[in-house]
Design a protein around this motif. Sequence first.
Motif, PDB file in Angstrom:
ATOM      1  N   GLY A 168       9.742 -21.936   6.059  1.00 13.20           N
ATOM      2  CA  GLY A 168       9.179 -21.222   4.927  1.00 13.20           C
ATOM      3  C   GLY A 168       7.759 -20.754   5.132  1.00 13.20           C
ATOM      4  O   GLY A 168       7.296 -19.835   4.435  1.00 13.20           O
ATOM      5  N   LEU A 169       7.049 -21.360   6.081  1.00 11.79           N
ATOM      6  CA  LEU A 169       5.695 -20.915   6.418  1.00 11.79           C
ATOM      7  C   LEU A 169       5.704 -19.920   7.573  1.00 11.79           C
ATOM      8  O   LEU A 169       4.651 -19.588   8.105  1.00 11.79           O
ATOM      9  CB  LEU A 169       4.821 -22.123   6.781  1.00 11.79           C
ATOM     10  N   ARG A 170       6.895 -19.483   7.946  1.00 10.44           N
ATOM     11  CA  ARG A 170       7.100 -18.540   9.052  1.00 10.44           C
ATOM     12  C   ARG A 170       6.624 -19.110  10.382  1.00 10.44           C
ATOM     13  O   ARG A 170       6.148 -18.391  11.259  1.00 10.44           O
ATOM     14  CB  ARG A 170       6.421 -17.201   8.765  1.00 10.44           C
ATOM     15  N   ARG A 171       6.769 -20.414  10.522  1.00 10.62           N
ATOM     16  CA  ARG A 171       6.499 -21.061  11.810  1.00 10.62           C
ATOM     17  C   ARG A 171       7.805 -21.116  12.589  1.00 10.62           C
ATOM     18  O   ARG A 171       8.816 -21.572  12.067  1.00 10.62           O
ATOM     19  CB  ARG A 171       5.950 -22.472  11.607  1.00 10.62           C
ATOM     20  N   ARG A 172       7.759 -20.668  13.803  1.00 13.39           N
ATOM     21  CA  ARG A 172       8.970 -20.683  14.620  1.00 13.39           C
ATOM     22  C   ARG A 172       9.351 -22.122  14.943  1.00 13.39           C
ATOM     23  O   ARG A 172       8.538 -22.901  15.421  1.00 13.39           O
ATOM     24  CB  ARG A 172       8.759 -19.890  15.911  1.00 13.39           C
ATOM     25  N   GLN A 173      10.604 -22.463  14.669  1.00 12.54           N
ATOM     26  CA  GLN A 173      11.110 -23.805  14.900  1.00 12.54           C
ATOM     27  C   GLN A 173      11.876 -23.858  16.220  1.00 12.54           C
ATOM     28  O   GLN A 173      12.725 -23.016  16.484  1.00 12.54           O
ATOM     29  CB  GLN A 173      12.009 -24.249  13.749  1.00 12.54           C
TER      30      GLN A 173
END
Length: 281
Positions: free
Chosen positions: A115-120
Motif C-alpha cells: 500500500g505504500l508502493r514499496r516493491r515486495q
Amino acid sequence: MRITSVLRTARAAALAMTAGLVLLGGAASPAVADSSPSAVSSEDGDAPTQAGTSFRTATEIEQGRKATANGSAGDYMYWSFPADAEQRPTVTATVQLPESTRSASSTWQLDVYDGLRRRQACQYGAQTRTAAQDADLVTLTCVLRTVRAWSEPWANDPLPGTYYVRLTTTELATADLGVPVSAMVRVDSKDMGGAAAVDGSLAEPLVPGIAVTGAENTDSDEDSTAVLSSLEPEDGWSSGWWSSRWVWTAAGGVLAALAGVAGYALTRGSGRPSRVPPPGA
C-alpha cells in the motif's frame, strides 16, 4: 492400594485433559476458520476483464478470483487486491501470446507492491521469464512473504492493506511493440496461523486514502470518499488481534494444571506413618 489410587488419579487427569482440549477446540473453531477472501467463490462472469495502466487506475480483484485483460506488448497492466495479517499471498499471471510468428523472444516480469508502493520481494516463484519466439504463453508466479500485523517503521515487511500487481515486459524487440496479448491474473492466500502472529497491530491497514475516510465535508453533509481501494477481507481487517496462539496458550495452561495435579498425586504420601522395624530386627 496406593498404586490403584495413583492409577485412578492419572486416569481422571487424562480424561479431564481430553475434555479440556475438546472444549477448547470446539470454542476456537469458529474463530480460526479461514475467513480470507480466497474462501469466497465467484462466477467467472463477474471477474474483471480489464487492467489499469497505473497505480491509481489499478483494477481491483478479490482473492480467489480470476481477472483477465487484453493489452499490447510493452504496456503496463495493473491490478490491486487486499491482503490481511497472517496471510501468504501467491500471485499467478499467465500471458497468452499471439499465434503469429514474432520477430524475437520477449521477457515478462511480475512485480508486487504494498500500500505504500514499496516493491515486495518474492519468497519464491518465477517472477521473471523469457518466452521463446514461437511460445504460445508464459506463466509467472510470485509467492510473497507472510503479511505481518505490525512491523518496525524502518522494515520492509509486508503489512495488511492493498497490494498492487504490475505485469509488463522488460525485454522486447522493437518490431514486437504493440503486439496484442491477453493476460490472466489470480491471487490466492494461505493462512499461516498463529506461527506468524506478532505482538502488535496497525492503527489502520495500508489502504490508499483511508486516513481521510469519513472526514466531514464543511460545504455539505456528504462524507469524503477519497479511498482509492474499496475491497477488504470478507470479515474486515483483523489487524492481528486474534491468532491461534490464544488457543495454544490456553491449552498449555490447562495441560500445566493437569500435570501439577498428576504430579501431586504421584508424590504425595499415603497419610499413614511408615512401619518402624522393632529393636533387634
